[in-house]
Each structure stands twice: as structure tokens, then as C-alpha cells.
Scaffold this motif. Structure first.
Motif, PDB file in Angstrom:
ATOM      1  N   ASN A  14       0.671  -1.230  -0.082  1.00 49.83           N
ATOM      2  CA  ASN A  14      -0.015  -0.042  -0.034  1.00 49.83           C
ATOM      3  C   ASN A  14       0.967   1.085  -0.013  1.00 49.83           C
ATOM      4  OD1 ASN A  14      -2.147  -1.700   0.014  1.00 49.83           O
ATOM      5  ND2 ASN A  14      -2.415  -1.645   2.255  1.00 49.83           N
ATOM      6  N   THR A  15       1.860   1.215   0.896  1.00 48.50           N
ATOM      7  CA  THR A  15       2.696   2.558   0.926  1.00 48.50           C
ATOM      8  C   THR A  15       3.691   2.456  -0.330  1.00 48.50           C
ATOM      9  OG1 THR A  15       2.816   2.311   3.300  1.00 48.50           O
ATOM     10  CG2 THR A  15       4.528   3.679   2.392  1.00 48.50           C
ATOM     11  N   GLU A  16       3.762   1.398  -0.949  1.00 46.28           N
ATOM     12  CA  GLU A  16       4.432   1.402  -2.260  1.00 46.28           C
ATOM     13  C   GLU A  16       3.756   1.874  -3.277  1.00 46.28           C
ATOM     14  OE1 GLU A  16       5.499  -2.707  -3.862  1.00 46.28           O
ATOM     15  OE2 GLU A  16       7.818  -1.929  -4.543  1.00 46.28           O
ATOM     16  N   LYS A  17       2.660   1.621  -3.312  1.00 46.54           N
ATOM     17  CA  LYS A  17       1.460   2.249  -4.389  1.00 46.54           C
ATOM     18  C   LYS A  17       1.580   3.861  -4.250  1.00 46.54           C
ATOM     19  CE  LYS A  17      -1.636  -1.305  -5.537  1.00 46.54           C
ATOM     20  NZ  LYS A  17      -1.734  -2.374  -4.638  1.00 46.54           N
ATOM     21  N   MET A  18       1.756   4.401  -3.066  1.00 47.72           N
ATOM     22  CA  MET A  18       1.800   5.962  -2.786  1.00 47.72           C
ATOM     23  C   MET A  18       2.988   6.275  -3.262  1.00 47.72           C
ATOM     24  SD  MET A  18       0.228   5.828   0.983  1.00 47.72           S
ATOM     25  CE  MET A  18      -0.039   7.701   1.195  1.00 47.72           C
ATOM     26  N   ALA A  19       4.155   5.467  -2.804  1.00 49.98           N
ATOM     27  CA  ALA A  19       5.470   5.949  -3.492  1.00 49.98           C
ATOM     28  C   ALA A  19       5.501   5.887  -4.980  1.00 49.98           C
ATOM     29  CB  ALA A  19       6.658   5.124  -2.820  1.00 49.98           C
ATOM     30  N   ASN A  20       4.864   5.056  -5.569  1.00 51.36           N
ATOM     31  CA  ASN A  20       4.972   5.047  -7.057  1.00 51.36           C
ATOM     32  C   ASN A  20       4.333   6.301  -7.521  1.00 51.36           C
ATOM     33  OD1 ASN A  20       6.500   2.880  -7.984  1.00 51.36           O
ATOM     34  ND2 ASN A  20       5.139   1.473  -7.073  1.00 51.36           N
ATOM     35  N   ALA A  21       3.047   6.794  -7.034  1.00 50.02           N
ATOM     36  CA  ALA A  21       2.249   7.718  -7.480  1.00 50.02           C
ATOM     37  C   ALA A  21       3.228   9.363  -7.202  1.00 50.02           C
ATOM     38  CB  ALA A  21       0.997   7.776  -6.692  1.00 50.02           C
ATOM     39  N   ILE A  22       3.828   9.186  -6.154  1.00 51.80           N
ATOM     40  CA  ILE A  22       4.651  10.512  -5.632  1.00 51.80           C
ATOM     41  C   ILE A  22       5.820  10.613  -6.757  1.00 51.80           C
ATOM     42  CG2 ILE A  22       6.163  11.640  -4.040  1.00 51.80           C
ATOM     43  CD1 ILE A  22       4.748  10.240  -1.984  1.00 51.80           C
ATOM     44  N   LEU A  23       6.360   9.279  -7.191  1.00 50.63           N
ATOM     45  CA  LEU A  23       7.229   9.508  -8.154  1.00 50.63           C
ATOM     46  C   LEU A  23       6.828  10.121  -9.294  1.00 50.63           C
ATOM     47  CD1 LEU A  23      10.085   8.552  -9.002  1.00 50.63           C
ATOM     48  CD2 LEU A  23       9.104   6.324  -9.562  1.00 50.63           C
ATOM     49  N   GLU A  24       5.583   9.557  -9.791  1.00 47.01           N
ATOM     50  CA  GLU A  24       5.203   9.879 -11.269  1.00 47.01           C
ATOM     51  C   GLU A  24       4.857  11.288 -11.233  1.00 47.01           C
ATOM     52  OE1 GLU A  24       1.449   7.581 -11.591  1.00 47.01           O
ATOM     53  OE2 GLU A  24       0.856   9.011 -13.040  1.00 47.01           O
ATOM     54  N   GLY A  25       4.432  11.816 -10.030  1.00 48.34           N
ATOM     55  CA  GLY A  25       4.307  13.369 -10.126  1.00 48.34           C
ATOM     56  C   GLY A  25       5.524  14.119  -9.969  1.00 48.34           C
ATOM     57  N   ALA A  26       6.596  13.512  -9.621  1.00 47.67           N
ATOM     58  CA  ALA A  26       7.748  14.522  -9.537  1.00 47.67           C
ATOM     59  C   ALA A  26       8.543  14.335 -10.872  1.00 47.67           C
ATOM     60  CB  ALA A  26       8.467  14.096  -8.332  1.00 47.67           C
ATOM     61  N   LYS A  27       7.995  13.257 -11.635  1.00 50.84           N
ATOM     62  CA  LYS A  27       9.230  13.082 -12.721  1.00 50.84           C
ATOM     63  C   LYS A  27       9.034  14.163 -13.755  1.00 50.84           C
ATOM     64  CE  LYS A  27      10.082   8.255 -13.345  1.00 50.84           C
ATOM     65  NZ  LYS A  27       9.537   6.876 -13.678  1.00 50.84           N
ATOM     66  N   ILE A  28      10.214  14.951 -13.992  1.00 52.88           N
ATOM     67  CA  ILE A  28      10.052  15.894 -14.879  1.00 52.88           C
ATOM     68  C   ILE A  28      11.557  16.055 -15.227  1.00 52.88           C
ATOM     69  CG2 ILE A  28      10.231  17.684 -13.067  1.00 52.88           C
ATOM     70  CD1 ILE A  28       8.410  19.644 -14.982  1.00 52.88           C
ATOM     71  N   ASP A  29      11.907  16.569 -16.711  1.00 54.88           N
ATOM     72  CA  ASP A  29      13.132  16.914 -16.872  1.00 54.88           C
ATOM     73  C   ASP A  29      13.838  17.998 -16.203  1.00 54.88           C
ATOM     74  OD1 ASP A  29      13.007  15.199 -19.291  1.00 54.88           O
ATOM     75  OD2 ASP A  29      12.547  16.746 -20.621  1.00 54.88           O
ATOM     76  N   GLY A  30      15.070  17.565 -15.621  1.00 53.73           N
ATOM     77  CA  GLY A  30      15.721  18.516 -14.840  1.00 53.73           C
ATOM     78  C   GLY A  30      15.591  18.261 -13.249  1.00 53.73           C
ATOM     79  N   VAL A  31      14.894  17.336 -12.916  1.00 58.34           N
ATOM     80  CA  VAL A  31      14.748  16.878 -11.548  1.00 58.34           C
ATOM     81  C   VAL A  31      15.139  15.516 -11.706  1.00 58.34           C
ATOM     82  CG1 VAL A  31      13.472  16.557  -9.558  1.00 58.34           C
ATOM     83  CG2 VAL A  31      12.906  18.557 -10.931  1.00 58.34           C
ATOM     84  N   ASP A  32      16.193  15.281 -10.732  1.00 61.36           N
ATOM     85  CA  ASP A  32      16.490  13.804 -10.640  1.00 61.36           C
ATOM     86  C   ASP A  32      15.967  13.320  -9.232  1.00 61.36           C
ATOM     87  OD1 ASP A  32      18.193  11.662  -9.989  1.00 61.36           O
ATOM     88  OD2 ASP A  32      19.916  12.601  -9.461  1.00 61.36           O
ATOM     89  N   ILE A 141       8.461  19.518  -6.954  1.00 60.11           N
ATOM     90  CA  ILE A 141       9.311  19.942  -8.146  1.00 60.11           C
ATOM     91  C   ILE A 141       9.459  21.408  -7.776  1.00 60.11           C
ATOM     92  CG2 ILE A 141       9.093  20.441 -10.498  1.00 60.11           C
ATOM     93  CD1 ILE A 141       7.573  18.042 -10.876  1.00 60.11           C
ATOM     94  N   ILE A 142       8.675  22.007  -7.290  1.00 64.93           N
ATOM     95  CA  ILE A 142       8.397  23.497  -7.074  1.00 64.93           C
ATOM     96  C   ILE A 142       8.968  23.819  -5.683  1.00 64.93           C
ATOM     97  CG2 ILE A 142       6.958  24.188  -8.883  1.00 64.93           C
ATOM     98  CD1 ILE A 142       4.813  24.430  -6.906  1.00 64.93           C
ATOM     99  N   GLU A 143       9.053  23.011  -4.959  1.00 63.11           N
ATOM    100  CA  GLU A 143       9.864  23.645  -3.447  1.00 63.11           C
ATOM    101  C   GLU A 143      11.121  23.805  -3.568  1.00 63.11           C
ATOM    102  OE1 GLU A 143       9.116  23.787  -0.259  1.00 63.11           O
ATOM    103  OE2 GLU A 143       6.918  23.684  -0.556  1.00 63.11           O
TER     104      GLU A 143
END
Ligand SMILES: Cc1cc2nc3c(=O)[nH]c(=O)nc-3n(C[C@H](O)[C@H](O)[C@H](O)COP(=O)(O)O)c2cc1C
Length: 143
Positions: A14-32, A141-143
Motif C-alpha cells: 500500500n505504501t509502495e503504491k503511494m510511493a510510485n504515485a509520488i514518483l510519477e508526480g515528481a518526474k520531470i526533465d531537470g529533476v533527479d 518539483i517547485i519546493e
């Protein structure tokens, strides 16, 4: 490049699914952004990150998982001072005390919590919970 590390423990996914969704939101060029199971994470991952996102369900009696997550959190307590930290995790039948305790603990160690409250989901995250996870990723990403 801005570095974000998402480090989590999850027993039944369950927490892993949350982690994957956070990852999906944060994936953008220029952010590692990297996603690490706590078993493969080190103190250096925390040291080298601009933002550390920690995930763990409520275990024991409103506690962090004791064999991997609790020792890891202990090992980074002296590293989070002044660092941006976000917390998340799934819970079952409790009142989310584990998350309030975790937030307080991180604040006492000088962490700058990105959210007012840690992001929680009851058991398996539903669409709404997953969308909040994605929003958290975008916020990082914007923090
Ligand atoms: C040993 C154990 C202890 C737990 N203790 C609590 C608890 O104190 N409070 C609570 O709300 N949920 C508790 N739970 C429920 C889990 O937090 C819940 O099942 C969660 O969704 C598990 O997340 P995971 O799939 O990422 O492992 C416990 C579950 C287990 C297996």
C-alpha cells in the motif's frame, strides 16, 4: 540538478503504491528523482538529496516498522537538520498517531517539513489518495 529521494518501507504494497504515485508526480526533465526501498537506501542518499521523502505504514502499535525503517530513521536523525522532508504512509485501524509522532520527531531534529501534515492513505490507496500522492510529487518539483 535538484535531487529528490523517495525512500520507503512497505509490507503489503500500500505504501509502495503511494510511493510510485509520488514518483510519477515528481518526474520531470531537470529533476533527479529516485525511488528506493529502505533496504537499499543509505545515509548518503539523504545527505545528497535536496528533498527527502520518507514513507512507512503504521506498524507495531502506531510505530514505524521496527526492523528496517526505524533503524534507518534513527540513522538519519542527525542529517535532516535544515533539510526539506516529506512524510507519507498507509494505515489500517488507527487514528494516524504514528504520523503525528513521526512529524514531531522530524521537526525536533530540525527538518523542514514540506507539508502541514504527512500524507496518509487508509489501507490500499484509492484514486483520490493516489491523486494526492501525485500532487505531492508535483509540489516537490517547485519546493
Ligand atoms: C504488524 C502490523 C501492525 C500494524 N499496526 C497498525 C497500527 O498500529 N495502526 C494502524 O492504523 N494500522 C496498523 N497496521 C495496518 C497497516 O498500517 C496497514 O495494513 C497498511 O496499509 C500497511 O501498509 P503496507 O501495505 O505499505 O505495508 C498494522 C499492520 C501490521 C501488519
Amino acid at each position: 540538478m535538484k535531487k529528490i529521494s523517495i525512500i520507503y518501507w512497505s509490507g503489503t504494497g500500500n505504501t509502495e503504491k503511494m510511493a510510485n504515485a509520488i514518483l510519477e508526480g515528481a518526474k520531470i526533465d531537470g529533476v533527479d528523482v529516485s525511488l528506493l526501498n529502505v533496504s537499499e537506501a543509505s545515509v548518503d542518499d539523504v545527505k545528497n538529496s535536496d528533498i527527502v521523502v520518507l514513507g512507512c505504514p503504521s506498524m507495531g502499535a502506531e510505530q514505524l516498522e521496527e526492523s528496517e525503517m526505524e533503524p534507518f530513521v534513527q540513522s538519519i536523525e542527525s542529517e535532516v537538520k535544515g533539510k526539506k522532508v516529506a512524510l507519507f504512509g498507509s494505515f489500517g485501524w488507527g487514528d494516524e498517531q504514528w504520523m503525528r509522532d513521526w512529524e514531531e520527531r522530524m521537526e525536533q531534529n530540525g527538518a523542514n517539513l514540506v507539508q502541514d501534515q504527512g500524507l496518509t492513505a487508509n489501507n490500499e490507496p484509492d484514486e483520490e489518495a493516489l491523486s494526492k500522492c501525485k500532487d505531492l510529487g508535483e509540489l516537490l518539483i517547485i519546493e
